[in-house]
Design a protein around this motif. Sequence first.
Motif, PDB file in Angstrom:
ATOM      1  N   ASN A 197      31.048 -35.002 -11.645  1.00 28.33           N
ATOM      2  CA  ASN A 197      30.695 -33.752 -12.308  1.00 28.33           C
ATOM      3  C   ASN A 197      31.249 -32.577 -11.502  1.00 28.33           C
ATOM      4  OD1 ASN A 197      29.579 -31.656 -13.730  1.00 28.33           O
ATOM      5  ND2 ASN A 197      27.489 -31.991 -12.999  1.00 28.33           N
ATOM      6  N   MET A 198      32.306 -31.964 -12.002  1.00 30.22           N
ATOM      7  CA  MET A 198      32.963 -30.893 -11.275  1.00 30.22           C
ATOM      8  C   MET A 198      32.636 -29.512 -11.845  1.00 30.22           C
ATOM      9  SD  MET A 198      34.223 -32.574  -8.886  1.00 30.22           S
ATOM     10  CE  MET A 198      34.986 -31.185  -8.086  1.00 30.22           C
ATOM     11  N   LYS A 199      31.485 -29.402 -12.478  1.00 35.97           N
ATOM     12  CA  LYS A 199      31.001 -28.111 -12.949  1.00 35.97           C
ATOM     13  C   LYS A 199      29.548 -27.953 -12.536  1.00 35.97           C
ATOM     14  CE  LYS A 199      34.044 -27.741 -17.004  1.00 35.97           C
ATOM     15  NZ  LYS A 199      34.114 -27.566 -18.468  1.00 35.97           N
ATOM     16  N   ASN A 200      29.174 -26.723 -12.228  1.00 37.29           N
ATOM     17  CA  ASN A 200      27.790 -26.469 -11.845  1.00 37.29           C
ATOM     18  C   ASN A 200      27.433 -25.029 -12.195  1.00 37.29           C
ATOM     19  OD1 ASN A 200      25.255 -26.840 -10.787  1.00 37.29           O
ATOM     20  ND2 ASN A 200      25.979 -27.782  -8.899  1.00 37.29           N
ATOM     21  N   ASN A 201      26.217 -24.822 -12.647  1.00 37.07           N
ATOM     22  CA  ASN A 201      25.759 -23.485 -13.009  1.00 37.07           C
ATOM     23  C   ASN A 201      24.474 -23.178 -12.240  1.00 37.07           C
ATOM     24  OD1 ASN A 201      24.674 -21.160 -14.238  1.00 37.07           O
ATOM     25  ND2 ASN A 201      25.624 -21.662 -16.196  1.00 37.07           N
ATOM     26  N   ILE A 202      24.574 -22.231 -11.321  1.00 36.32           N
ATOM     27  CA  ILE A 202      23.403 -21.863 -10.511  1.00 36.32           C
ATOM     28  C   ILE A 202      23.035 -20.389 -10.724  1.00 36.32           C
ATOM     29  CG2 ILE A 202      23.753 -23.655  -8.778  1.00 36.32           C
ATOM     30  CD1 ILE A 202      25.075 -21.581  -6.984  1.00 36.32           C
ATOM     31  N   VAL A 203      23.393 -19.873 -11.899  1.00 30.32           N
ATOM     32  CA  VAL A 203      23.130 -18.468 -12.215  1.00 30.32           C
ATOM     33  C   VAL A 203      21.652 -18.127 -12.095  1.00 30.32           C
ATOM     34  CG1 VAL A 203      23.135 -16.763 -14.085  1.00 30.32           C
ATOM     35  CG2 VAL A 203      25.161 -18.164 -13.678  1.00 30.32           C
ATOM     36  N   ASN A 204      20.791 -19.030 -12.551  1.00 28.98           N
ATOM     37  CA  ASN A 204      19.351 -18.748 -12.571  1.00 28.98           C
ATOM     38  C   ASN A 204      18.638 -19.141 -11.283  1.00 28.98           C
ATOM     39  OD1 ASN A 204      19.450 -17.764 -15.251  1.00 28.98           O
ATOM     40  ND2 ASN A 204      19.398 -19.867 -16.047  1.00 28.98           N
ATOM     41  N   LEU A 205      19.399 -19.560 -10.284  1.00 23.97           N
ATOM     42  CA  LEU A 205      18.804 -19.982  -9.016  1.00 23.97           C
ATOM     43  C   LEU A 205      18.643 -18.774  -8.097  1.00 23.97           C
ATOM     44  CD1 LEU A 205      18.039 -22.895  -8.254  1.00 23.97           C
ATOM     45  CD2 LEU A 205      20.119 -23.009  -6.874  1.00 23.97           C
ATOM     46  N   ASN A 206      17.463 -18.632  -7.502  1.00 18.42           N
ATOM     47  CA  ASN A 206      17.203 -17.528  -6.578  1.00 18.42           C
ATOM     48  C   ASN A 206      16.452 -18.042  -5.357  1.00 18.42           C
ATOM     49  OD1 ASN A 206      18.070 -14.995  -8.070  1.00 18.42           O
ATOM     50  ND2 ASN A 206      16.688 -15.899  -9.592  1.00 18.42           N
ATOM     51  N   PRO A 207      16.871 -17.639  -4.170  1.00 21.57           N
ATOM     52  CA  PRO A 207      16.139 -18.068  -2.975  1.00 21.57           C
ATOM     53  C   PRO A 207      14.766 -17.407  -2.915  1.00 21.57           C
ATOM     54  CG  PRO A 207      17.780 -16.418  -2.401  1.00 21.57           C
ATOM     55  CD  PRO A 207      18.008 -16.756  -3.845  1.00 21.57           C
ATOM     56  N   LEU A 208      13.774 -18.139  -2.471  1.00 18.07           N
ATOM     57  CA  LEU A 208      12.462 -17.542  -2.260  1.00 18.07           C
ATOM     58  C   LEU A 208      12.562 -16.508  -1.144  1.00 18.07           C
ATOM     59  CD1 LEU A 208      10.173 -20.722  -2.323  1.00 18.07           C
ATOM     60  CD2 LEU A 208      10.637 -19.149  -4.205  1.00 18.07           C
ATOM     61  N   PRO A 209      11.862 -15.401  -1.247  1.00 16.46           N
ATOM     62  CA  PRO A 209      11.928 -14.402  -0.175  1.00 16.46           C
ATOM     63  C   PRO A 209      11.333 -14.895   1.136  1.00 16.46           C
ATOM     64  CG  PRO A 209      10.240 -13.831  -1.789  1.00 16.46           C
ATOM     65  CD  PRO A 209      11.020 -14.973  -2.372  1.00 16.46           C
ATOM     66  N   HIS A 210      10.462 -15.891   1.038  1.00 21.14           N
ATOM     67  CA  HIS A 210       9.854 -16.460   2.247  1.00 21.14           C
ATOM     68  C   HIS A 210       9.601 -17.946   1.969  1.00 21.14           C
ATOM     69  CE1 HIS A 210       7.414 -16.529   5.961  1.00 21.14           C
ATOM     70  NE2 HIS A 210       6.621 -17.348   5.296  1.00 21.14           N
ATOM     71  N   ASN A 211      10.561 -18.777   2.334  1.00 14.98           N
ATOM     72  CA  ASN A 211      10.387 -20.219   2.123  1.00 14.98           C
ATOM     73  C   ASN A 211       9.565 -20.800   3.270  1.00 14.98           C
ATOM     74  OD1 ASN A 211      11.110 -23.205   2.380  1.00 14.98           O
ATOM     75  ND2 ASN A 211      12.071 -22.699   0.420  1.00 14.98           N
ATOM     76  N   LYS A 212       8.394 -21.289   2.938  1.00 16.08           N
ATOM     77  CA  LYS A 212       7.439 -21.761   3.938  1.00 16.08           C
ATOM     78  C   LYS A 212       8.039 -22.787   4.877  1.00 16.08           C
ATOM     79  CE  LYS A 212       3.101 -24.366   4.322  1.00 16.08           C
ATOM     80  NZ  LYS A 212       1.969 -24.981   3.573  1.00 16.08           N
ATOM     81  N   TYR A 213       8.769 -23.750   4.340  1.00 16.48           N
ATOM     82  CA  TYR A 213       9.229 -24.867   5.160  1.00 16.48           C
ATOM     83  C   TYR A 213      10.482 -24.520   5.965  1.00 16.48           C
ATOM     84  CZ  TYR A 213       5.627 -27.126   2.516  1.00 16.48           C
ATOM     85  OH  TYR A 213       4.404 -27.429   1.971  1.00 16.48           O
ATOM     86  N   TYR A 214      11.279 -23.602   5.455  1.00 16.13           N
ATOM     87  CA  TYR A 214      12.394 -23.087   6.255  1.00 16.13           C
ATOM     88  C   TYR A 214      11.836 -22.361   7.478  1.00 16.13           C
ATOM     89  CZ  TYR A 214      16.145 -20.056   7.828  1.00 16.13           C
ATOM     90  OH  TYR A 214      17.056 -19.393   8.615  1.00 16.13           O
ATOM     91  N   GLU A 215      10.822 -21.528   7.253  1.00 13.70           N
ATOM     92  CA  GLU A 215      10.217 -20.797   8.365  1.00 13.70           C
ATOM     93  C   GLU A 215       9.563 -21.746   9.355  1.00 13.70           C
ATOM     94  OE1 GLU A 215      10.714 -17.713   8.907  1.00 13.70           O
ATOM     95  OE2 GLU A 215      11.610 -17.178   6.978  1.00 13.70           O
ATOM     96  N   GLU A 216       8.967 -22.832   8.857  1.00 14.28           N
ATOM     97  CA  GLU A 216       8.378 -23.833   9.758  1.00 14.28           C
ATOM     98  C   GLU A 216       9.437 -24.420  10.682  1.00 14.28           C
ATOM     99  OE1 GLU A 216       4.501 -25.759   7.436  1.00 14.28           O
ATOM    100  OE2 GLU A 216       6.305 -26.957   7.755  1.00 14.28           O
ATOM    101  N   ILE A 217      10.573 -24.801  10.108  1.00 10.78           N
ATOM    102  CA  ILE A 217      11.640 -25.394  10.908  1.00 10.78           C
ATOM    103  C   ILE A 217      12.122 -24.408  11.963  1.00 10.78           C
ATOM    104  CG2 ILE A 217      14.029 -26.255  10.832  1.00 10.78           C
ATOM    105  CD1 ILE A 217      13.352 -27.282   7.967  1.00 10.78           C
ATOM    106  N   LYS A 218      12.319 -23.172  11.565  1.00 11.67           N
ATOM    107  CA  LYS A 218      12.768 -22.139  12.502  1.00 11.67           C
ATOM    108  C   LYS A 218      11.758 -21.938  13.626  1.00 11.67           C
ATOM    109  CE  LYS A 218      13.050 -17.856  11.005  1.00 11.67           C
ATOM    110  NZ  LYS A 218      13.549 -16.618  10.335  1.00 11.67           N
ATOM    111  N   ASN A 219      10.482 -21.911  13.290  1.00 11.09           N
ATOM    112  CA  ASN A 219       9.440 -21.694  14.296  1.00 11.09           C
ATOM    113  C   ASN A 219       9.267 -22.892  15.220  1.00 11.09           C
ATOM    114  OD1 ASN A 219       8.905 -19.111  13.325  1.00 11.09           O
ATOM    115  ND2 ASN A 219       7.335 -19.822  11.899  1.00 11.09           N
ATOM    116  N   ILE A 220       9.409 -24.102  14.673  1.00  7.24           N
ATOM    117  CA  ILE A 220       9.326 -25.307  15.509  1.00  7.24           C
ATOM    118  C   ILE A 220      10.441 -25.295  16.555  1.00  7.24           C
ATOM    119  CG2 ILE A 220       9.570 -27.832  15.531  1.00  7.24           C
ATOM    120  CD1 ILE A 220       8.294 -27.782  12.696  1.00  7.24           C
ATOM    121  N   CYS A 221      11.628 -24.923  16.123  1.00  5.35           N
ATOM    122  CA  CYS A 221      12.760 -24.858  17.049  1.00  5.35           C
ATOM    123  C   CYS A 221      12.500 -23.822  18.147  1.00  5.35           C
ATOM    124  CB  CYS A 221      14.040 -24.518  16.294  1.00  5.35           C
ATOM    125  SG  CYS A 221      14.658 -25.866  15.264  1.00  5.35           S
TER     126      CYS A 221
END
Length: 293
Positions: A197-221
């Motif tokens: 599949n060489m097509k992808n549509n991520i127009v409606n995708l938006n990053p959370l302003p505060h992703n809980k688990y991303y922040e956890e990883i950063k803080n653990i490090c």
Amino acid sequence: MKRFLIYAVKILIVTGLVAIALDGLYTAVFLRSKNRGKIETVFNSEPQQYDVIILGSSRANNHFVSKMFEDKGFKTFNYGMSGGHLFEASLMLKLMIERKYSIKNVVLEADLNLSNDNESEGVSAKFLPYIHNSEVIKDHFSSQENFNELYYIPFYRYIKYDSKIGFRETYKIVTHQTTNALDNLGFYPLKKHKNGNMKNNIVNLNPLPHNKYYEEIKNICKANNINFIAVMTPMCENVTGMNYFEKVKKAYPEIHNYENIVIENKYFSSCGHMTDEGAKMFTARILKDFFKK
């Protein structure tokens, strides 16, 4: 009526005892599993020392060539998990810390999964055999809606996630059947496919302003003096909505954007996953930018 009630109580007692026995048996099997997947290998391991640990979804699993790090003198393992979210990546890192791993660098693939803080049931289920044997696993799942059923009802988790941790998986562990999850130091190379599949549509995708688990990883490090490197990995040239990566950079300016380092379709197995050749080009750039000796 009285006889019926007594009979019903006996059935419930027997059912409960059988569930407890089966729960104990299955768990005992998983507590001896070391060669089928990344999660059980970490859980059942002794303390390890790594220069580089790679975390993320399949876009980590397929994009970071562990051997190229090793060839530069960095002891490395790719713990990216296909289908995984940041929920599982955070838990994997917590488990490593609980198991007294010494880690110098964590490279996290952080892009598409920043758009949600949900668990990936198919991946997170593989942690559940150990929920009574690890405080970090118990605590990590404690905020989930079905935590009480998973934790307190004997054998429930094995029934609910039978396709992942049920009879078939238990049998394969007992009969010492291996998988390719641990091959190539955790890296899974992909080939070019005509029907990819060489097509992808991520127009409606938006990053959370505060992703809980991303922040956890950063803080653990930060808490464990681990150098934290978060990167966005490439996508093919046919993606609609590539400004998503600009949104990520705005919300998380510390994440390094590498989405356009490799873009030609010939280097992709599918639009979001590079071939082995593309992964080597990408990994070479990561090594050049972050791991000079």
